[in-house]
Design a protein around this motif. Structure first.
Motif: not given
Length: 735
Positions: A186-207
């Motif tokens: 999960f940490f490597e996923l976050l490191q691989a994009t310059d999207s905002t935290v909110r934009e990343v969270v929106e990619q997840f099931d249930g969010c």
């Protein structure tokens, strides 16, 4: 003197490309065709492939590729595509696919053309690892067409053809799940994009967007995800998990039974990927589908998410046994002359190198179970029956031998859902023809229950609704059947209790006194014994992150105690419930204390009381029974509320963030309504509206001349509409 080279340069040489592709040098052209086909199939089910073994072309009817991005997509020096790091049960594994294609073109002196958005582009690789896209012609078709040639190399289409062949059944329709990542990935996923935290969270099931905003708020407005520390990323992973639940393997999609194969079996499982330095492990769901059919020589092919694996599974025959093995499993089967296809659906396939060589070790047990059952079914379906009277065919034999054909018939060859009774009428002619007797639906039900206990639910079957669910505060009642449970979504923060009632007649009594609303308690019934759908619904509700207590009330008789026991415990059709169920009674002691009318049970109905009772209770129920209906309405309500108070966990009160969001949303709503009303009054809205309608009168009268005719024409073109929909379209046209 020291020499260094960048990793991407391995893609442009046929001697080093195998290190990145995972196949030997001679298999690279075959892989190129497969990768292009896989990409097309991930975009659309409508895909066409063709070629003459020197050239290969693939087309899909998707939205096309942005011409501005063509050069980057086919550059070998670009990093792994970030979207591939989002774990999903699709064909891509590493994101190396298009780099392998471009590298093969460079290494062989081949040609690569991409046609999209009205133009045909030639992709020209550069020495620095980038590529240019140059317009060379017009393109007058929708979608995207890719053409490739690899110099003098022969392009084998087999993997590409198989990718199209097995692109059947259902696909995963959800987002990636937070449970599919451990702390490190999960940490490597976050490191691989310059999207905002909110934009990343929106990619997840249930969010949803609202939930994503709530979760991201803690990390600061517009903060980039790659700015988070490892500890912060773990905290974020946990927050996302709190807003969702693990995705069941059944949601991952499947190929389903295929025409031309003699047997089919599907099994599911999960495996863990432990974190080495963090606190959160990944839990990966997967399903294994196995297909078999007769063959001159045994073979085994592996698919991953419906696409051929580039690393084959070995098969060898010896002494009337078949041994299949590969990357982590080794299975011996008492069978020869069989073709086996194994498809694994999973959001993450462990691999051993850059070239996508799968590691099946963590799935080996489930693969063996599914393969063994499929082969056993194949032998049962294809084996000859004795004609010397040594073994007499039974109804069960005939039903199971012809079950696949009956499923195909009932479902329109896999096109439609079908009921269990329709399936019965599918096997009925075979029983009558082969045995000369009329089968009973009751016996068929027993056969199907035993079959599904061993093989899992028959794909596509649904059970008729039996019972219902009443939701407090909304006042809605839905029937409980296979389809309604599959589509049910629990309303958020609405109820924290469920009361299962043997008799549906008590619903109206409880609704009349607002019991569901006062206790935030949903009412559920299966009209007697709980159906599979009722049990599935309870399991689904129990998986929620919200608190839930389930209660059961029933008659004070042997049947009532078994209703509770089978609701909670494992049966042939379903495993034990995932949530504890509290038995409120009615029990013998309180029935006697309340002075309720006692009846004698029907001696013709042979039944044992549930095992959880005391010997004294069992003995009493042998000669006595008391119905819930023996209580008057005031007695029943008083009894139930006394029982509930023993376990009552209070009304639903959401967590602080939900309360704050609700308050803010309500303030915004009332403010918006207030401001809207003020603006309308200040601008003389009513008068303007009336004047506008008057100005359209001539257009209205013009449409009225052919109104009925236009409605009829629209309904003929789209029969699924109601007559009001064409009227709405005409009104929009006028305005």
């Amino acid at each position: 003197m020291n020499f260094t080279r960048e990793d991407w340069t391995l893609f442009r040489n046929m001697d080093t490309l195998p290190q990145k592709s995972g196949v030997a040098k001679h298999g690279i052209p075959k892989l190129v065709a497969k990768e292009l086909t896989d990409n097309a199939l991930d975009i659309s089910d409508k895909v066409e492939i063709e070629g003459n073994y020197r050239n290969f072309t693939v087309w899909n009817d998707g939205d096309g590729i942005d011409p501005e991005k063509l050069g980057e997509l086919f550059s070998i020096n670009r990093p792994m595509v970030s979207s591939k790091l989002l774990r999903l049960p699709t064909r891509g594994a590493l994101g190396n696919g298009l780099r392998v294609v471009a590298g093969a073109v460079i290494a062989t002196g081949g040609k690569l053309y991409v046609s999209t958005h009205g133009h045909k582009y030639e992709i020209l690789p550069q020495d620095n690892g980038t590529s240019d896209a140059i317009v060379v012609d017009e393109y007058d078709r929708t979608g995207t067409k890719i053409e490739v040639s690899l110099g003098d190399e022969y392009i084998d289409f087999k993997w590409a053809e198989d990718a199209v062949k097995f692109n059947k059944g259902t696909k995963y329709k959800g987002k990636t799940s937070a449970y599919w990542y451990n702390s490190e990935t999960f940490f490597e996923l976050l490191q691989a994009t310059d999207s905002t935290v909110r934009e990343v969270v929106e990619q997840f099931d249930g969010c949803s967007s609202t939930k994503a905003g709530k979760i991201a708020r803690e990390y600061g407005r517009n903060r980039k995800s790659n700015e988070l520390s490892f500890d912060e990323s773990e905290q974020l992973l946990n927050s996302i998990r709190q807003e969702s639940r693990p995705v069941k393997a059944a949601r991952l999609g499947e190929i389903g039974e295929l025409e031309g194969y003699s047997s089919y079996n599907k099994q599911s499982g999960t495996f863990a990927l432990e974190s080495t330095k963090g606190n959160y492990n990944a839990k990966i769901p997967f399903t294994v589908e196995v297909f078999t059919k007769e063959a001159d020589k045994s073979s085994c092919q592996a698919l991953i998410n419906k696409s051929p694996s580039i690393k084959g599974i070995h098969a060898s025959e010896s002494n009337k046994k078949l041994n299949i093995w590969g990357s982590g499993f080794d299975i011996y089967l008492k069978c020869t002359g069989v073709e086996i296809v194994i498809n694994i659906n999973t959001p993450y396939m462990p691999i051993t190198n850059d070239g996508k060589e799968p590691n099946y070790r963590l799935m080996a047990e489930v693969i063996e179970i599914a393969t063994t059952k499929a082969v056993n079914s194949y032998k049962r379906n294809s084996g000859s029956k004795p004609t010397d009277g040594s073994k007499r065919l039974t109804q069960k034999d005939v039903m199971l031998n012809n079950l696949n054909e009956a499923v195909k018939k009932a479902s329109g060859d896999g096109t439609y859902r079908f009921s269990q009774r329709q399936l019965f009428y599918g096997v009925r002619p075979y029983v009558m023809e082969q045995l000369g007797i009329e089968p009973t639906y009751e016996n068929f039900n027993k056969v199907i229950t035993d079959y599904e206990a061993e093989h899992g639910d028959i794909e596509g079957i649904y059970r008729d609704s039996r019972g219902s669910l009443y939701t407090p505060h909304s006042g809605t009642t839905i029937p409980i059947g296979t389809l309604s449970v599959e589509n049910y979504q629990r309303p958020e923060w609405t109820f924290n209790k469920v009361l299962y009632i043997e008799k549906e007649g008590f619903f109206e009594i409880l609704k009349d006194v607002k019991f569901p609303e006062r206790y935030d308690c949903a009412l559920l019934t299966g009209k007697g014994y709980a159906s599979r759908a009722v049990k599935d619904l309870i399991d689904y509700l129990g998986e929620s992150q919200e608190e839930l207590t389930v209660f059961c009330i029933h008659d004070c008789d042997k049947a009532g105690t078994v209703i509770y026991e089978t609701l909670q415990q494992k049966t042939k059709s379903r495993g034990e419930r995932k949530v504890n169920i509290i038995d409120l009674g009615l029990n013998p002691k309180e029935a006697i204390e309340m002075g309720l009318d006692v009846e004698k049970p029907d001696k013709k109905k042979k039944m044992k009381a549930a095992d959880y009772l005391t010997p004294e209770e069992k003995a009493w129920l042998e000669t006595n029974r008391v119905e819930l209906n023996a209580m008057t309405t005031p007695q029943f309500i008083d009894w139930l509320e006394r029982k509930m108070h023993e376990y009552d966990n209070g009304k639903v009160v959401p967590v602080d963030e939900v309360l704050k969001d609700e308050l803010l949303n309500k303030v915004r709503y009332f403010t918006k309504s207030k401001v809207r009303e003020r603006i309308l009054q200040e601008n003389n809205y009513e008068k303007q509206y009336q004047q506008e309608v008057i100005s359209l009168q001539s257009k209205i009268e013009e449409k009225e001349l052919r109104l009925k005719e236009m409605v009829i024409e629209s309904l003929a073109a789209s029969p699924e509409q109601i007559w009001k929909q064409p009227i709405e379209s005409i009104a929009k046209e006028i305005v």
